[in-house]
Each structure stands twice: as C-alpha cells, then as structure tokens.
Design a protein around this motif. Structure first.
Motif, PDB file in Angstrom:
ATOM      1  N   LEU A   1      -0.956  -6.599 -11.912  1.00 63.61           N
ATOM      2  CA  LEU A   1      -0.465  -5.455 -11.156  1.00 63.61           C
ATOM      3  C   LEU A   1      -1.622  -4.750 -10.460  1.00 63.61           C
ATOM      4  CD1 LEU A   1       1.808  -3.747 -13.871  1.00 63.61           C
ATOM      5  CD2 LEU A   1       2.490  -5.510 -12.234  1.00 63.61           C
ATOM      6  N   TYR A   2      -1.400  -4.351  -9.211  1.00 61.02           N
ATOM      7  CA  TYR A   2      -2.275  -3.387  -8.559  1.00 61.02           C
ATOM      8  C   TYR A   2      -1.441  -2.134  -8.337  1.00 61.02           C
ATOM      9  CZ  TYR A   2      -5.199  -0.870  -5.278  1.00 61.02           C
ATOM     10  OH  TYR A   2      -5.956   0.112  -4.675  1.00 61.02           O
ATOM     11  N   ILE A   3      -1.867  -1.017  -8.918  1.00 57.06           N
ATOM     12  CA  ILE A   3      -1.121   0.239  -8.868  1.00 57.06           C
ATOM     13  C   ILE A   3      -1.927   1.253  -8.068  1.00 57.06           C
ATOM     14  CG2 ILE A   3      -0.091   2.097 -10.212  1.00 57.06           C
ATOM     15  CD1 ILE A   3       0.166   0.158 -12.551  1.00 57.06           C
ATOM     16  N   ASN A   4      -1.268   1.917  -7.111  1.00 54.82           N
ATOM     17  CA  ASN A   4      -1.967   2.849  -6.236  1.00 54.82           C
ATOM     18  C   ASN A   4      -1.102   4.050  -5.896  1.00 54.82           C
ATOM     19  OD1 ASN A   4      -0.745   0.495  -4.364  1.00 54.82           O
ATOM     20  ND2 ASN A   4      -0.628   2.443  -3.274  1.00 54.82           N
ATOM     21  N   GLY A   5      -1.707   5.005  -5.210  1.00 56.53           N
ATOM     22  CA  GLY A   5      -1.013   6.149  -4.646  1.00 56.53           C
ATOM     23  C   GLY A   5      -1.203   6.121  -3.137  1.00 56.53           C
ATOM     24  N   HIS A   6      -1.709   7.246  -2.578  1.00 57.27           N
ATOM     25  CA  HIS A   6      -2.089   7.400  -1.173  1.00 57.27           C
ATOM     26  C   HIS A   6      -0.880   7.525  -0.263  1.00 57.27           C
ATOM     27  CE1 HIS A   6      -4.986   7.736   1.950  1.00 57.27           C
ATOM     28  NE2 HIS A   6      -4.775   6.549   2.494  1.00 57.27           N
ATOM     29  N   ASP A   7       0.003   6.530  -0.213  1.00 57.09           N
ATOM     30  CA  ASP A   7       1.278   6.729   0.470  1.00 57.09           C
ATOM     31  C   ASP A   7       2.186   7.533  -0.448  1.00 57.09           C
ATOM     32  OD1 ASP A   7       1.198   5.799   3.059  1.00 57.09           O
ATOM     33  OD2 ASP A   7       1.580   3.722   2.510  1.00 57.09           O
ATOM     34  N   HIS A   8       2.769   8.608   0.099  1.00 55.68           N
ATOM     35  CA  HIS A   8       3.551   9.545  -0.707  1.00 55.68           C
ATOM     36  C   HIS A   8       4.975   9.024  -0.879  1.00 55.68           C
ATOM     37  CE1 HIS A   8       0.697  13.153   0.289  1.00 55.68           C
ATOM     38  NE2 HIS A   8       0.051  12.066  -0.125  1.00 55.68           N
ATOM     39  N   CYS A   9       5.093   7.963  -1.642  1.00 56.01           N
ATOM     40  CA  CYS A   9       6.375   7.296  -1.816  1.00 56.01           C
ATOM     41  C   CYS A   9       6.346   6.517  -3.122  1.00 56.01           C
ATOM     42  CB  CYS A   9       6.637   6.330  -0.651  1.00 56.01           C
ATOM     43  SG  CYS A   9       5.423   4.999  -0.505  1.00 56.01           S
ATOM     44  N   LEU A  10       7.434   5.840  -3.414  1.00 52.70           N
ATOM     45  CA  LEU A  10       7.526   4.905  -4.529  1.00 52.70           C
ATOM     46  C   LEU A  10       7.846   3.540  -3.933  1.00 52.70           C
ATOM     47  CD1 LEU A  10       9.741   7.076  -6.913  1.00 52.70           C
ATOM     48  CD2 LEU A  10       7.247   6.937  -6.877  1.00 52.70           C
ATOM     49  N   GLU A  11       7.149   2.496  -4.413  1.00 47.65           N
ATOM     50  CA  GLU A  11       7.232   1.237  -3.688  1.00 47.65           C
ATOM     51  C   GLU A  11       6.845   0.055  -4.576  1.00 47.65           C
ATOM     52  OE1 GLU A  11       5.489  -0.195   0.642  1.00 47.65           O
ATOM     53  OE2 GLU A  11       4.374   1.289  -0.528  1.00 47.65           O
ATOM     54  N   HIS A  12       7.490  -1.072  -4.331  1.00 49.00           N
ATOM     55  CA  HIS A  12       7.168  -2.321  -5.026  1.00 49.00           C
ATOM     56  C   HIS A  12       7.188  -3.457  -4.021  1.00 49.00           C
ATOM     57  CE1 HIS A  12       8.611  -5.652  -8.027  1.00 49.00           C
ATOM     58  NE2 HIS A  12       7.357  -5.841  -7.638  1.00 49.00           N
ATOM     59  N   ILE A  13       6.032  -4.091  -3.861  1.00 45.50           N
ATOM     60  CA  ILE A  13       5.898  -5.263  -2.991  1.00 45.50           C
ATOM     61  C   ILE A  13       5.365  -6.411  -3.832  1.00 45.50           C
ATOM     62  CG2 ILE A  13       4.657  -6.254  -1.023  1.00 45.50           C
ATOM     63  CD1 ILE A  13       4.665  -3.528   0.272  1.00 45.50           C
ATOM     64  N   SER A  14       6.008  -7.548  -3.722  1.00 49.99           N
ATOM     65  CA  SER A  14       5.545  -8.729  -4.453  1.00 49.99           C
ATOM     66  C   SER A  14       4.566  -9.507  -3.576  1.00 49.99           C
ATOM     67  CB  SER A  14       6.719  -9.616  -4.853  1.00 49.99           C
ATOM     68  OG  SER A  14       7.337 -10.165  -3.705  1.00 49.99           O
TER      69      SER A  14
ATOM     70  N   ASP B   1       1.898 -15.448  -2.495  1.00 52.78           N
ATOM     71  CA  ASP B   1       0.906 -16.478  -2.795  1.00 52.78           C
ATOM     72  C   ASP B   1       0.211 -16.297  -4.142  1.00 52.78           C
ATOM     73  OD1 ASP B   1      -0.409 -14.190  -2.086  1.00 52.78           O
ATOM     74  OD2 ASP B   1      -1.672 -15.106  -0.552  1.00 52.78           O
ATOM     75  N   SER B   2       0.685 -15.340  -4.959  1.00 55.85           N
ATOM     76  CA  SER B   2       0.118 -15.150  -6.290  1.00 55.85           C
ATOM     77  C   SER B   2       1.093 -14.311  -7.118  1.00 55.85           C
ATOM     78  CB  SER B   2      -1.243 -14.442  -6.213  1.00 55.85           C
ATOM     79  OG  SER B   2      -1.087 -13.058  -5.994  1.00 55.85           O
ATOM     80  N   PRO B   3       0.880 -14.221  -8.437  1.00 59.04           N
ATOM     81  CA  PRO B   3       1.759 -13.390  -9.271  1.00 59.04           C
ATOM     82  C   PRO B   3       1.546 -11.888  -9.082  1.00 59.04           C
ATOM     83  CG  PRO B   3       0.642 -15.089 -10.562  1.00 59.04           C
ATOM     84  CD  PRO B   3      -0.048 -15.025  -9.245  1.00 59.04           C
ATOM     85  N   LEU B   4       0.525 -11.495  -8.336  1.00 58.17           N
ATOM     86  CA  LEU B   4       0.142 -10.094  -8.194  1.00 58.17           C
ATOM     87  C   LEU B   4       1.270  -9.264  -7.573  1.00 58.17           C
ATOM     88  CD1 LEU B   4      -2.071  -7.919  -8.368  1.00 58.17           C
ATOM     89  CD2 LEU B   4      -2.939  -8.759  -6.168  1.00 58.17           C
ATOM     90  N   GLN B   5       1.551  -8.124  -8.222  1.00 55.79           N
ATOM     91  CA  GLN B   5       2.549  -7.177  -7.733  1.00 55.79           C
ATOM     92  C   GLN B   5       1.845  -5.905  -7.283  1.00 55.79           C
ATOM     93  OE1 GLN B   5       6.067  -8.123  -7.904  1.00 55.79           O
ATOM     94  NE2 GLN B   5       5.003 -10.048  -8.341  1.00 55.79           N
ATOM     95  N   PHE B   6       2.327  -5.313  -6.182  1.00 53.24           N
ATOM     96  CA  PHE B   6       1.745  -4.090  -5.640  1.00 53.24           C
ATOM     97  C   PHE B   6       2.726  -2.942  -5.870  1.00 53.24           C
ATOM     98  CE2 PHE B   6       0.200  -7.747  -3.335  1.00 53.24           C
ATOM     99  CZ  PHE B   6      -1.189  -7.560  -3.354  1.00 53.24           C
ATOM    100  N   LEU B   7       2.304  -1.947  -6.636  1.00 56.21           N
ATOM    101  CA  LEU B   7       3.168  -0.843  -7.039  1.00 56.21           C
ATOM    102  C   LEU B   7       2.561   0.472  -6.567  1.00 56.21           C
ATOM    103  CD1 LEU B   7       3.791  -1.995 -10.726  1.00 56.21           C
ATOM    104  CD2 LEU B   7       5.230  -2.469  -8.736  1.00 56.21           C
TER     105      LEU B   7
END
Length: 329
Positions: free
Chosen positions: A241-254, A257-263
């Motif tokens: 998992l890569y977990i971040n803020g910065h954009d003022h929203c809630l979001e999940h992108i898969s 090309d890898s198992p990595l999820q962006f949250l």
C-alpha cells in the motif's frame, strides 16, 4: 531484542538530539500488535483547521469508529496545521487543531505524522520537536521514519522536498528548507535508506506513507517527481500500500502492473468539489470528493481497508489476502 543502535536512536529522538544517519538507519519505532497478532488503525490527512470545515465532525466519527475497532494507533498523512504549519512549539494551533479536537478516548493513542507542504511553510523543527511530545505524548512527527509491528512495517516518507515547484515556483509562499540542504544529497540518501530498509524488511505487509499523491484523480493529480523517483522503489520491493493525503478527498486506485494499491485519505477537514480527472476505469476503484477518513485492519493473512464519510457511513471497502508462510525446520 532491539539493537544498541536502535535504543540509542529512540532515546536520542525523545531527548531531542540530532544524528546524521547512514543507509538503512532510518529512525525506527516498535509498536506491538494485539495479543492475537492483529493490528487496527485509522488514517486521516489534511486536517488542522482549528475544528473548521467539519474537522470536529470528522474527529467525532473517528472516535466512534476507533472505539468500535479498538484501534492501536492513528496515522496522519500530513498538512497537519493550516495554513502555514506551526510558528513554534508554543503555537496555540497545536492545542486548537489537535489536542482540543481529537478528544475521544479511543483517539488517545499514538499518532504517527508525516509533514505536508503546508507544514513546510511553518517552523518544521517545532513540529518535530520533543517539546510537543511533552505537551501531548500522542504526538510523533519526523521527516522519515519506520514503525515496526509484528506483521507489518510502516515506512513514513518526507515527500515535500521531492516536488520541484516548491523550489522553482514558490509564488508568495515561504518554505522552511532548513535541515534538508543540499536537496539533491538529501533526496538521494532518503531513497537509498528507504530502498535498503524495504529490502531488509521481513514483514508480511509493507506499507509506505507520504503526503503527496503518486496516482490520483483529484486536483493535484499525479506527482511526477514521485512517479519517477519513489514509485520504482516501491514496485521493486513489492510494497502493498502507498497511503497519502494532499488531495482533499478519499480515493482508491489499483495498479495494473503490480500489487501496489494507492489510497488517499486527505478528507480530514476542508474538501474540494469538482476538478476530478477520472482515472483508467480498470484501476479506479473508488473516489469520494468529500470529508472523511479510513481504517486499516491487518492480520498475518489479510489487509482490510474501509473508507468513511463525515457522518461515519461506510463508502468503500477493499481487502487482500496472503497465504501464511511457515519456516522450514
């Protein structure tokens, strides 16, 4: 048993000493999992507005969900104090945006915090100072560090210095770059330290936290510098998992090309409406342009993520499982 170096580093942080660290010596903190081996936590970002823009309402729901889940700690994805960080260790914003807002019993746990670009507009050393830990023992904010648990390792990354525009086009903002110059060497050492620490990690789950987006459909969108410099390291080391803020929203992108999820969990207070650039529908799992937070529950075999809105309603759920691994005798 922790190494002598680990004990020395932890003591140094608590006492306010500064060390120049070589590769694989990112400051590390141990956080024990529950007796059954599980771990539960909340993630919130972009929150510090003295209770305004529904920060208080989000905090209320965090307290309710935190009690229900019996959380172990809280992660902040940065922009902890608007609009320009803290002016010093005596800045009342620390009370008005943190201590007096997150008052629920379930939120009286350790907070692990990264710095956001708005935090860099203030006194960065003050936000990282052990004086704040003396005021409120929940608070821990450093540039980059690692939290080790029994089955998951959390790697906190200082992403603001990667972004060129803060240096080349600061507009009317002033940033506190003390402690990270020369920038090129700082970033090179950070990437080397992170890469080696990820390689050495034996944790079942590897989770990286930073303020800035790598992939996002929000207003800030893709952070090119992180895509070029940080993302290859995460992929090469099979980060989950890569977990971040910065954009003022809630979001999940898969990731295709890898198992990595962006949250993205950046809905702690002021949210933005509109300006969404919709992602590849095969990768875009969820987007909510509003306020809220997320929870993460971890066991040896599963990660379970839930996004909540400002009223505590469940907006999106996602899970991944891994097989138990057994050591060969």
């Amino acid at each position: 048993m922790p190494s002598l170096m680990l004990l020395s580093l932890t003591l140094a942080v608590l006492l306010g000493f500064t060390f120049v660290l070589s590769a694989a010596e990112l400051q590390r903190f141990e956080h024990a999992a529950k007796a059954d081996g599980s771990l539960r936590l909340l993630v919130v970002g972009d929150w510090g507005r003295r209770g305004a823009y529904n920060q208080t309402e989000v905090a209320l729901q965090m307290g309710i969900i935190g009690e229900k889940l019996d959380i172990d700690f809280i992660i902040s994805t940065g922009d902890n104090f608007y609009d320009a960080g803290l002016t010093g260790v005596d800045d009342p914003a620390f009370y008005e945006s943190f201590i007096e807002i997150y008052t629920a019993p379930s939120l009286q746990k350790q907070w692990y915090n990264v710095l956001g670009n708005h935090d860099y507009r203030g006194n960065v050393e003050a936000q990282m100072s052990p004086v704040l830990r003396e005021i409120d023992s929940r608070w821990l904010c450093l540039r980059s560090f690692i939290v080790n648990t029994e089955m998951a390792d959390f790697f906190f990354v200082d992403t603001t210095p990667f972004v060129d525009k803060y240096f080349n086009e600061p507009k009317d903002h002033e940033y506190d770059w003390s402690g990270i110059t020369p920038r090129k060497r700082y970033l090179s050492n950070l990437l080397k330290d992170l890469d080696l620490a990820l390689k050495e990690s034996a944790a079942k789950w590897k989770i990286v936290i930073g303020h800035h987006t790598i992939k996002s459909a929000g207003i800030h969108g893709v952070t090119l510098e992180l895509n070029l410099q940080l993302l290859p390291i995460l992929q090469a080391n099979k980060v989950d998992l890569y977990i971040n803020g910065h954009d003022h929203c809630l979001e999940h992108i898969s990731s295709s090309d890898s198992p990595l999820q962006f949250l993205t969990s950046g809905g702690g207070s002021k949210a933005w409406r509109g300006g969404v650039s919709w992602w590849n529908p095969k990768e875009m799992k969820f987007y909510y342009d509003g306020q809220g937070f997320m929870s993460v529950q971890i066991t040896q075999t599963e990660v379970f993520v839930v996004f909540y809105d400002v009223s505590g309603n469940v907006l999106h759920q996602w899970s991944r499982t891994k097989q138990l691994s057994f050591a060969v005798q």
